[in-house]
Write a protein that holds these residues in place. Structure first.
Motif, PDB file in Angstrom:
ATOM      1  N   SER A 110     -31.422 -16.972   7.445  1.00 28.11           N
ATOM      2  CA  SER A 110     -30.842 -16.967   5.796  1.00 28.11           C
ATOM      3  C   SER A 110     -29.713 -15.989   6.314  1.00 28.11           C
ATOM      4  O   SER A 110     -29.373 -16.401   4.756  1.00 28.11           O
ATOM      5  N   ARG A 111     -29.624 -15.916   6.844  1.00 32.03           N
ATOM      6  CA  ARG A 111     -27.482 -15.273   7.236  1.00 32.03           C
ATOM      7  C   ARG A 111     -27.459 -15.240   8.842  1.00 32.03           C
ATOM      8  O   ARG A 111     -28.067 -15.582   9.710  1.00 32.03           O
ATOM      9  N   GLY A 112     -26.652 -14.430   9.222  1.00 34.70           N
ATOM     10  CA  GLY A 112     -25.958 -14.412  10.138  1.00 34.70           C
ATOM     11  C   GLY A 112     -25.589 -15.677  11.185  1.00 34.70           C
ATOM     12  O   GLY A 112     -25.573 -16.442  10.861  1.00 34.70           O
ATOM     13  N   ILE A 113     -26.372 -15.443  12.615  1.00 39.74           N
ATOM     14  CA  ILE A 113     -26.045 -16.090  13.847  1.00 39.74           C
ATOM     15  C   ILE A 113     -26.468 -17.790  13.283  1.00 39.74           C
ATOM     16  O   ILE A 113     -26.737 -18.912  13.638  1.00 39.74           O
ATOM     17  N   GLY A 114     -28.608 -17.461  12.740  1.00 38.29           N
ATOM     18  CA  GLY A 114     -29.217 -18.156  12.011  1.00 38.29           C
ATOM     19  C   GLY A 114     -28.232 -19.351  11.133  1.00 38.29           C
ATOM     20  O   GLY A 114     -28.941 -20.723  11.106  1.00 38.29           O
ATOM     21  N   ALA A 115     -27.896 -17.991  10.322  1.00 43.20           N
ATOM     22  CA  ALA A 115     -26.620 -19.432   8.929  1.00 43.20           C
ATOM     23  C   ALA A 115     -26.298 -20.052   9.590  1.00 43.20           C
ATOM     24  O   ALA A 115     -26.039 -21.388   8.554  1.00 43.20           O
TER      25      ALA A 115
ATOM     26  N   TYR B 179     -28.059 -33.605  11.752  1.00 47.20           N
ATOM     27  CA  TYR B 179     -29.872 -33.086  11.336  1.00 47.20           C
ATOM     28  C   TYR B 179     -30.192 -32.281   9.721  1.00 47.20           C
ATOM     29  O   TYR B 179     -29.311 -32.114   9.357  1.00 47.20           O
ATOM     30  N   ALA B 180     -31.767 -32.642  10.005  1.00 43.08           N
ATOM     31  CA  ALA B 180     -32.393 -32.550   8.465  1.00 43.08           C
ATOM     32  C   ALA B 180     -32.642 -30.780   8.612  1.00 43.08           C
ATOM     33  O   ALA B 180     -33.176 -31.126  10.053  1.00 43.08           O
ATOM     34  N   VAL B 181     -32.598 -30.178   8.343  1.00 42.83           N
ATOM     35  CA  VAL B 181     -32.747 -28.909   8.286  1.00 42.83           C
ATOM     36  C   VAL B 181     -33.878 -27.703   8.283  1.00 42.83           C
ATOM     37  O   VAL B 181     -33.614 -27.367   6.981  1.00 42.83           O
ATOM     38  N   ILE B 182     -34.986 -27.635   8.448  1.00 44.91           N
ATOM     39  CA  ILE B 182     -35.543 -26.330   7.648  1.00 44.91           C
ATOM     40  C   ILE B 182     -34.945 -24.671   7.812  1.00 44.91           C
ATOM     41  O   ILE B 182     -35.378 -24.314   9.211  1.00 44.91           O
ATOM     42  N   VAL B 183     -35.099 -24.079   7.155  1.00 43.36           N
ATOM     43  CA  VAL B 183     -33.439 -22.551   7.048  1.00 43.36           C
ATOM     44  C   VAL B 183     -35.087 -21.876   7.086  1.00 43.36           C
ATOM     45  O   VAL B 183     -35.775 -21.397   5.724  1.00 43.36           O
TER      46      VAL B 183
ATOM     47  N   ALA C 256     -31.211 -17.633   2.004  1.00 41.92           N
ATOM     48  CA  ALA C 256     -31.778 -18.714   2.235  1.00 41.92           C
ATOM     49  C   ALA C 256     -31.277 -19.393   1.516  1.00 41.92           C
ATOM     50  O   ALA C 256     -31.258 -21.077   2.017  1.00 41.92           O
ATOM     51  N   ALA C 257     -31.656 -19.577  -0.005  1.00 37.85           N
ATOM     52  CA  ALA C 257     -31.359 -20.832  -0.534  1.00 37.85           C
ATOM     53  C   ALA C 257     -30.250 -21.233  -0.850  1.00 37.85           C
ATOM     54  O   ALA C 257     -29.421 -22.653  -0.916  1.00 37.85           O
ATOM     55  N   GLN C 258     -28.671 -20.313  -0.703  1.00 40.77           N
ATOM     56  CA  GLN C 258     -27.603 -20.063  -0.710  1.00 40.77           C
ATOM     57  C   GLN C 258     -27.696 -21.074   0.692  1.00 40.77           C
ATOM     58  O   GLN C 258     -26.192 -21.568   1.025  1.00 40.77           O
ATOM     59  N   VAL C 259     -28.001 -20.887   1.823  1.00 33.72           N
ATOM     60  CA  VAL C 259     -27.479 -21.389   3.288  1.00 33.72           C
ATOM     61  C   VAL C 259     -27.863 -23.146   2.859  1.00 33.72           C
ATOM     62  O   VAL C 259     -26.695 -24.092   3.544  1.00 33.72           O
TER      63      VAL C 259
END
Length: 257
Positions: free
Chosen positions: A25-30, A41-45, A54-57
């Motif tokens: 949802s943020r930082g490195i993961g986003a 890729y299709a991505v599961i956030v 997460a919705a913003q990503v």
């Protein structure tokens, strides 16, 4: 020709590879989620509590023509991680990549003698058990030729006072990485880890003074903090099809150690 093009587009959609990125949802993961989406890729956030972020990503990915879905799951909970994989397969049909990015770093970094039980237990629950939960699911549910990227830290090499318990959790992750790569023989799945150095994220910056941040930034020969995009680039390298890198920990830290 139009029918042929339609068939090709449908085939491409069906065969699109799918990545789960935990703590995205943020930082490195986003940054990783957006980079992998840009790579097709299709991505599961995945997120634990940051539903809005997460919705913003997801919106950012879809705004660039990618496919993504946000799925809540506390990685420390085995049942939640099973549900995370269920959601990925239900939504996109498969799982090809797992990025075990979710992790915690306490804002205060006490020495071993001053570390309380609750801090110790929570660090191991998220950083070690959370990674283990993802690895266990991936070992049986990931598509042949899949890619797993775990997250360690360059503090394992730096051995800075105050980071003993945090570094211990990540050393455990490095060990699981190397051994699981061997256990998955015959499945074509690679298992590697990324060990970032100081990186400009809220997780890293919280609780540190400007002087501490500046000192850490100057430790690397490149004399700057890493950026989330730097780490995402390293992940993108490790998940490419045909990779010969397996069972390794890559220190992405600007040469700090």
């Amino acid at each position: 020709m139009s029918n042929q093009s339609s068939e090709m587009n449908n085939q491409a959609s069906t065969e699109r590879q799918v990545a789960i990125v935990t703590g995205a949802s943020r930082g490195i993961g986003a940054a990783i989620a957006q980079r992998l989406a840009a790579d097709g890729y299709a991505v599961i956030v995945n997120y634990a509590g940051g539903a809005r972020e997460a919705a913003q990503v997801v919106a950012a990915i879809e705004g660039q023509g990618g496919r993504a879905a946000a799925v809540q799951a506390d990685v420390a909970d085995p049942a939640a991680v099973r549900t995370l994989f269920d959601a990925a397969i239900e939504r996109f049909g498969r799982v090809d990549v797992l990025v075990n990015n979710a992790g915690i770093l306490p804002p205060a970094l006490p020495h071993v003698a001053d570390t309380d039980d609750a801090t110790f237990d929570r660090l191991f629950a998220v950083n070690v058990k959370g990674t283990f939960n993802g690895l266990r699911e991936a070992a049986t549910r990931m598509a042949h030729g899949g890619r797993i990227v775990n997250f360690s830290t360059s503090v394992v090499g730096l051995a800075l006072p105050g980071y003993a318990v945090y570094a211990a959790t990540k050393a455990a992750v490095e060990t699981m990485t190397n051994i699981l790569a061997k256990e998955l023989r015959g499945k074509g799945i690679t298992v590697n880890a990324i060990a970032p150095g100081p990186t400009a994220t809220d997780l890293f910056l919280t609780g540190k003074t400007d002087e501490q941040v500046e000192r850490l930034a100057k430790m690397a020969p490149l004399e700057r903090l890493g950026q989330p995009e730097d780490i995402a680039e390293a992940v993108a390298f490790l998940v490419r099809p045909g990779s010969w890198v397996n069972g390794q920990t890559l220190r992405a830290n600007g040469g700090i150690v």
